[in-house]
Design a protein around this motif. Sequence first.
Motif, short mmCIF file in Angstrom:
data_model
loop_
_atom_site.label_atom_id
_atom_site.label_comp_id
_atom_site.label_asym_id
_atom_site.label_seq_id
_atom_site.Cartn_x
_atom_site.Cartn_y
_atom_site.Cartn_z
N UNK A 1 0.60 -9.08 -8.71
CA UNK A 1 1.63 -9.97 -9.21
C UNK A 1 1.40 -11.11 -8.74
N UNK B 1 3.62 -5.66 0.56
CA UNK B 1 2.55 -6.88 -0.04
C UNK B 1 2.15 -7.37 0.38
N UNK B 2 0.85 -8.49 0.09
CA UNK B 2 0.06 -9.13 1.15
C UNK B 2 0.83 -10.38 1.62
N UNK B 3 -0.18 -11.42 1.96
CA UNK B 3 0.01 -12.13 1.87
C UNK B 3 0.27 -13.47 0.65
N UNK C 1 11.57 -14.23 -9.40
CA UNK C 1 10.86 -12.62 -8.79
C UNK C 1 9.21 -13.32 -9.47
N UNK C 2 8.42 -12.08 -8.68
CA UNK C 2 7.58 -11.49 -9.25
C UNK C 2 7.51 -10.98 -10.16
N UNK D 1 3.86 -14.42 -8.72
CA UNK D 1 5.29 -15.04 -8.55
C UNK D 1 4.79 -16.61 -8.96
N UNK E 1 1.61 0.50 -2.99
CA UNK E 1 3.28 1.00 -4.08
C UNK E 1 2.87 2.19 -3.28
N UNK F 1 6.75 -1.55 -2.14
CA UNK F 1 6.03 -1.97 -2.34
C UNK F 1 5.82 -2.96 -0.59
N UNK G 1 -1.24 -2.83 -7.17
CA UNK G 1 -0.60 -4.15 -7.52
C UNK G 1 -0.68 -4.85 -7.87
N UNK H 1 -0.14 -12.13 -5.07
CA UNK H 1 0.01 -11.44 -4.37
C UNK H 1 -0.19 -9.80 -4.50
#
Lengths: 117, 111
Positions: free
Chosen positions: B36, B101-103, B43-44, B38, B93, B99, B34, B89
């Motif tokens: 996202x 998350x990447x950096x 929030x994302x 932000x 999932x 989730x 996914x 991001x």
Amino acid sequence: GAVVSQHPSWVICKSGTSVKIECRSLDFQATTMFWYRQFPKQSLMLMATSNEGSKATYEQGVEKDKFLINHASLTLSTLTVTSAHPEDSSFYICSAPRPSGLAEEQYFGPGTRLTVT
Amino acid sequence: GESVGLHLPTLSVQEGDNSIINCAYSNSASDYFIWYKQESGKGPQFIIDIRSNMDKRQGQRVTVLLNKTVKHLSLQIAATQPGDSAVYFCAENANTGKLIFGQGTTLQVKP
């Protein structure tokens, strides 16, 4: 409109005190909610999974006695930061998924900015 | 351990240009990804997702590409607008709904 709300949006507390953050799903019931922590200019890190009717499950390295989670109802989960210290200052975000399991139906709250002085 | 990471911390583009944000993941068993967005202090927000049985998926002005061979994911934003400025991001999932998350990549759109 917002699907998941958080309260408060920001809070400042003194070191050693406890702070409670609420996460509410506004138009659906969520048997599971997730709590994340995000430090400045960093990614979201999952802290714990809040389960309605049972104990929360914590990610490795997260102190369950420090970060108390209570899933009081199908629309409310609370995160209490106990004996807060300056290093706990962060952006706390919750999310709640609809039963579909689709990522587009996992909604994030607006976040709570915690500052511990 | 499992991780989802991003190649570039900041991307600056001219308004109207296309943006490409990259992501690498390490868990070859991951099957759902996914993207996202932000915005500061929020929030994302879900942008688009893709399952591992697909290579490409398109949304409104956005396209996600998945290369399972090299474990690489990208988000393409067409005709980037100032409102696209945010941190992006990628996330993996897991079946439990968790989730990873990447950096994050900061996208700056210059008018």
